[in-house]
Design a protein around this motif. Structure first.
Motif, PDB file in Angstrom:
ATOM      1  N   GLU A  40       2.576  -2.999  15.874  1.00  0.00           N
ATOM      2  CA  GLU A  40       1.540  -3.635  16.687  1.00  0.00           C
ATOM      3  C   GLU A  40       0.599  -4.460  15.815  1.00  0.00           C
ATOM      4  OE1 GLU A  40      -2.058  -2.417  19.817  1.00  0.00           O
ATOM      5  OE2 GLU A  40      -0.682  -0.881  19.060  1.00  0.00           O
ATOM      6  N   ALA A  41       0.239  -3.903  14.656  1.00  0.00           N
ATOM      7  CA  ALA A  41      -0.630  -4.632  13.735  1.00  0.00           C
ATOM      8  C   ALA A  41       0.063  -5.871  13.175  1.00  0.00           C
ATOM      9  CB  ALA A  41      -1.060  -3.711  12.590  1.00  0.00           C
ATOM     10  N   GLU A  42       1.351  -5.770  12.894  1.00  0.00           N
ATOM     11  CA  GLU A  42       2.100  -6.913  12.384  1.00  0.00           C
ATOM     12  C   GLU A  42       2.159  -8.038  13.419  1.00  0.00           C
ATOM     13  OE1 GLU A  42       5.177  -4.730   9.241  1.00  0.00           O
ATOM     14  OE2 GLU A  42       5.764  -4.943  11.347  1.00  0.00           O
ATOM     15  N   ARG A  43       2.393  -7.668  14.653  1.00  0.00           N
ATOM     16  CA  ARG A  43       2.517  -8.675  15.711  1.00  0.00           C
ATOM     17  C   ARG A  43       1.200  -9.382  15.997  1.00  0.00           C
ATOM     18  NH1 ARG A  43       6.397  -4.933  19.646  1.00  0.00           N
ATOM     19  NH2 ARG A  43       8.408  -5.704  18.813  1.00  0.00           N
ATOM     20  N   SER A  44       0.108  -8.706  15.760  1.00  0.00           N
ATOM     21  CA  SER A  44      -1.192  -9.313  16.031  1.00  0.00           C
ATOM     22  C   SER A  44      -1.811  -9.980  14.803  1.00  0.00           C
ATOM     23  CB  SER A  44      -2.162  -8.261  16.587  1.00  0.00           C
ATOM     24  OG  SER A  44      -2.377  -7.224  15.638  1.00  0.00           O
ATOM     25  N   TRP A  45      -1.152  -9.872  13.667  1.00  0.00           N
ATOM     26  CA  TRP A  45      -1.712 -10.392  12.417  1.00  0.00           C
ATOM     27  C   TRP A  45      -1.649 -11.917  12.394  1.00  0.00           C
ATOM     28  CZ3 TRP A  45      -4.722  -8.762   8.727  1.00  0.00           C
ATOM     29  CH2 TRP A  45      -4.803  -9.457   7.528  1.00  0.00           C
ATOM     30  N   ASP A  46      -2.759 -12.553  12.039  1.00  0.00           N
ATOM     31  CA  ASP A  46      -2.774 -14.014  11.945  1.00  0.00           C
ATOM     32  C   ASP A  46      -3.379 -14.492  10.620  1.00  0.00           C
ATOM     33  OD1 ASP A  46      -5.418 -13.409  12.317  1.00  0.00           O
ATOM     34  OD2 ASP A  46      -5.689 -14.664  14.108  1.00  0.00           O
ATOM     35  N   VAL A  76       7.242   5.661 -10.352  1.00  0.00           N
ATOM     36  CA  VAL A  76       6.180   5.048 -11.172  1.00  0.00           C
ATOM     37  C   VAL A  76       5.021   5.982 -11.486  1.00  0.00           C
ATOM     38  CG1 VAL A  76       6.686   2.660 -10.574  1.00  0.00           C
ATOM     39  CG2 VAL A  76       5.223   4.009  -9.053  1.00  0.00           C
ATOM     40  N   GLY A  77       5.138   7.270 -11.137  1.00  0.00           N
ATOM     41  CA  GLY A  77       4.130   8.235 -11.530  1.00  0.00           C
ATOM     42  C   GLY A  77       3.005   8.427 -10.535  1.00  0.00           C
ATOM     43  N   VAL A  78       2.014   9.210 -10.922  1.00  0.00           N
ATOM     44  CA  VAL A  78       0.962   9.621  -9.998  1.00  0.00           C
ATOM     45  C   VAL A  78      -0.161   8.596  -9.883  1.00  0.00           C
ATOM     46  CG1 VAL A  78       1.427  12.074 -10.277  1.00  0.00           C
ATOM     47  CG2 VAL A  78      -0.203  10.959 -11.799  1.00  0.00           C
ATOM     48  N   ASN A  79      -0.254   7.686 -10.823  1.00  0.00           N
ATOM     49  CA  ASN A  79      -1.311   6.672 -10.770  1.00  0.00           C
ATOM     50  C   ASN A  79      -0.722   5.269 -10.916  1.00  0.00           C
ATOM     51  OD1 ASN A  79      -3.771   8.341 -10.576  1.00  0.00           O
ATOM     52  ND2 ASN A  79      -3.104   9.104 -12.585  1.00  0.00           N
ATOM     53  N   PRO A  80       0.108   4.853  -9.958  1.00  0.00           N
ATOM     54  CA  PRO A  80       0.706   3.523 -10.058  1.00  0.00           C
ATOM     55  C   PRO A  80      -0.348   2.432  -9.931  1.00  0.00           C
ATOM     56  CG  PRO A  80       1.124   4.451  -7.890  1.00  0.00           C
ATOM     57  CD  PRO A  80       0.501   5.546  -8.713  1.00  0.00           C
ATOM     58  N   VAL A  81      -0.044   1.290 -10.486  1.00  0.00           N
ATOM     59  CA  VAL A  81      -0.965   0.160 -10.476  1.00  0.00           C
ATOM     60  C   VAL A  81      -0.512  -0.837  -9.422  1.00  0.00           C
ATOM     61  CG1 VAL A  81      -1.985  -1.698 -11.846  1.00  0.00           C
ATOM     62  CG2 VAL A  81      -1.396   0.497 -12.935  1.00  0.00           C
ATOM     63  N   TYR A  82      -1.410  -1.143  -8.490  1.00  0.00           N
ATOM     64  CA  TYR A  82      -1.097  -2.148  -7.460  1.00  0.00           C
ATOM     65  C   TYR A  82      -0.864  -3.495  -8.132  1.00  0.00           C
ATOM     66  CZ  TYR A  82      -1.897  -5.422  -3.592  1.00  0.00           C
ATOM     67  OH  TYR A  82      -1.783  -6.442  -2.661  1.00  0.00           O
ATOM     68  N   ASP A  83       0.271  -4.106  -7.836  1.00  0.00           N
ATOM     69  CA  ASP A  83       0.591  -5.427  -8.377  1.00  0.00           C
ATOM     70  C   ASP A  83       0.355  -6.497  -7.322  1.00  0.00           C
ATOM     71  OD1 ASP A  83       2.596  -7.787  -8.872  1.00  0.00           O
ATOM     72  OD2 ASP A  83       2.438  -6.781 -10.816  1.00  0.00           O
ATOM     73  N   HIS A  84       1.080  -6.410  -6.217  1.00  0.00           N
ATOM     74  CA  HIS A  84       0.831  -7.309  -5.093  1.00  0.00           C
ATOM     75  C   HIS A  84       1.562  -6.787  -3.864  1.00  0.00           C
ATOM     76  CE1 HIS A  84       4.730  -9.062  -6.345  1.00  0.00           C
ATOM     77  NE2 HIS A  84       4.847  -9.422  -5.089  1.00  0.00           N
ATOM     78  N   SER A  85       1.296  -7.409  -2.744  1.00  0.00           N
ATOM     79  CA  SER A  85       1.970  -7.052  -1.492  1.00  0.00           C
ATOM     80  C   SER A  85       2.026  -8.283  -0.615  1.00  0.00           C
ATOM     81  CB  SER A  85       1.220  -5.914  -0.787  1.00  0.00           C
ATOM     82  OG  SER A  85      -0.100  -6.327  -0.445  1.00  0.00           O
ATOM     83  N   PHE A  86       2.896  -8.220   0.398  1.00  0.00           N
ATOM     84  CA  PHE A  86       3.009  -9.365   1.307  1.00  0.00           C
ATOM     85  C   PHE A  86       3.695  -8.924   2.595  1.00  0.00           C
ATOM     86  CE2 PHE A  86       4.033 -13.592   2.840  1.00  0.00           C
ATOM     87  CZ  PHE A  86       2.974 -14.348   2.359  1.00  0.00           C
ATOM     88  N   LEU A  87       3.188  -9.428   3.706  1.00  0.00           N
ATOM     89  CA  LEU A  87       3.849  -9.247   4.988  1.00  0.00           C
ATOM     90  C   LEU A  87       4.732 -10.463   5.230  1.00  0.00           C
ATOM     91  CD1 LEU A  87       4.344  -7.817   7.673  1.00  0.00           C
ATOM     92  CD2 LEU A  87       2.325  -9.019   8.588  1.00  0.00           C
ATOM     93  N   HIS A  88       6.044 -10.256   5.183  1.00  0.00           N
ATOM     94  CA  HIS A  88       7.000 -11.344   5.403  1.00  0.00           C
ATOM     95  C   HIS A  88       7.331 -11.417   6.891  1.00  0.00           C
ATOM     96  CE1 HIS A  88       7.851 -12.344   1.201  1.00  0.00           C
ATOM     97  NE2 HIS A  88       7.691 -11.043   0.960  1.00  0.00           N
ATOM     98  N   ILE A  89       7.204 -12.617   7.433  1.00  0.00           N
ATOM     99  CA  ILE A  89       7.435 -12.847   8.861  1.00  0.00           C
ATOM    100  C   ILE A  89       8.476 -13.948   9.000  1.00  0.00           C
ATOM    101  CG2 ILE A  89       6.400 -13.531  11.055  1.00  0.00           C
ATOM    102  CD1 ILE A  89       3.696 -12.568   9.936  1.00  0.00           C
ATOM    103  N   VAL A  90       9.567 -13.649   9.695  1.00  0.00           N
ATOM    104  CA  VAL A  90      10.614 -14.648   9.947  1.00  0.00           C
ATOM    105  C   VAL A  90      10.733 -14.815  11.457  1.00  0.00           C
ATOM    106  CG1 VAL A  90      13.029 -15.297   9.616  1.00  0.00           C
ATOM    107  CG2 VAL A  90      11.817 -13.999   7.835  1.00  0.00           C
ATOM    108  N   LYS A  91      10.388 -15.973  11.937  1.00  0.00           N
ATOM    109  CA  LYS A  91      10.368 -16.233  13.375  1.00  0.00           C
ATOM    110  C   LYS A  91      11.772 -16.200  13.977  1.00  0.00           C
ATOM    111  CE  LYS A  91       5.900 -17.050  13.771  1.00  0.00           C
ATOM    112  NZ  LYS A  91       5.020 -16.185  14.606  1.00  0.00           N
TER     113      LYS A  91
END
Length: 264
Positions: A40-46, A76-91
């Motif tokens: 639901e959050a993905e569908r409403s994300w703009d 990656v252990g108990v304290n992983p380091v955030y590198d990046h993230s992305f919501l991929h959307i293919v119409k």
């Protein structure tokens, strides 16, 4: 993230498959109520895809699930380091595919790796175009899109998935998104984490020396590797030593790691 109970960690068999294939598919790892809320959050994300993680609390709850945390801790252990993230959307009816690529441009580490979690909140059948991967390619280092001249490669696999599946990938695996031939938009969320500690013995190492586990690596050659299959086998055997924390275990071809080692 904090430690999880041992039974939530990946098994030796699961880690051996990751070392061999460069990815691990874990089905039903996310409860359906969370999948529905995330979808639901993905569908409403703009907004931009890189902000979805930071602004979507229910998504972050997914990665607090014990089994999900256990898998991440195993890599990656108990304290992983955030590198990046992305919501991929293919119409729907987006019929252009990505070219083959690996996400890492420069990596000076011989064995350490980042893990990338591809989370499917909804069913993603083949006709919807989920990611195509090349099993075993994670140890063949390449410069991002230098491989996009290739088209179909023997042994490639499309990551068809049911909602609630997370595919954990080694950062070096060759992959590419595929065309969406359906009437529905396809969503996949990607989170990349760097190790927060040396990645040795982080999974449930029970039975890691068993013949069944070792056979996964010994029999893991891919047709596309051709004449280099034995060299690729050596790379798997070295990575297995690293993740198990056992510098004496030898699953290499003809036990070459032992025969050719030099002891001071």
């Amino acid at each position: 993230m904090g430690n999880v109970e041992r039974h939530h960690l990946l098994t030796a068999e699961q880690m051996a498959r990751f070392v061999t294939d460069g990815f691990l598919i874990v089905e039903n790892i996310v409860p359906q109520d969370l999948n529905a809320a995330v979808l639901e959050a993905e569908r409403s994300w703009d907004g931009p895809g890189y902000n979805f993680w930071h602004q979507t609390e229910v998504l972050r709850q997914v990665f607090e699930e014990p089994q999900v945390k256990g898998a991440i801790q195993s890599f990656v252990g108990v304290n992983p380091v955030y590198d990046h993230s992305f919501l991929h959307i293919v119409k729907a009816h987006h019929l252009k595919a990505q070219g083959w690529h690996a996400d890492s441009i420069i990596d000076v580490r011989p064995y350490a790796f980042d893990v990338q979690a591809f989370y499917f909140a909804h069913d993603a059948p083949a006709e919807m175009g989920p990611t195509l991967v090349l099993p075993g390619s994670h140890l063949r280092k390449t410069n991002t899109a230098s491989i996009d001249r290739y088209k179909n490669i023997i042994g490639q696999r499309q990551l068809e998935a049911k909602g609630g599946t997370i595919v954990f990938m080694h950062h070096g695996i060759w992959h590419c998104a595929q065309p969406n031939h359906t009437d529905q938009t396809r969503y996949v969320f990607k989170l990349r984490l760097r190790p927060g500690q040396v990645q040795r013995g982080l999974f449930n190492t029970d039975n890691y020396t068993s013949p069944d586990v070792e056979q996964i690596i010994r029999k893991g050659s891919q047709a596309w590797q051709g004449n280099e299959a034995r060299l690729e086998h050596m790379q798997r055997a070295k990575l297995w030593r690293y993740v198990t924390g056992d510098d004496n275990i030898d699953v290499s071809f003809e036990n070459a790691l032992t025969r050719m080692s030099i002891h001071a």
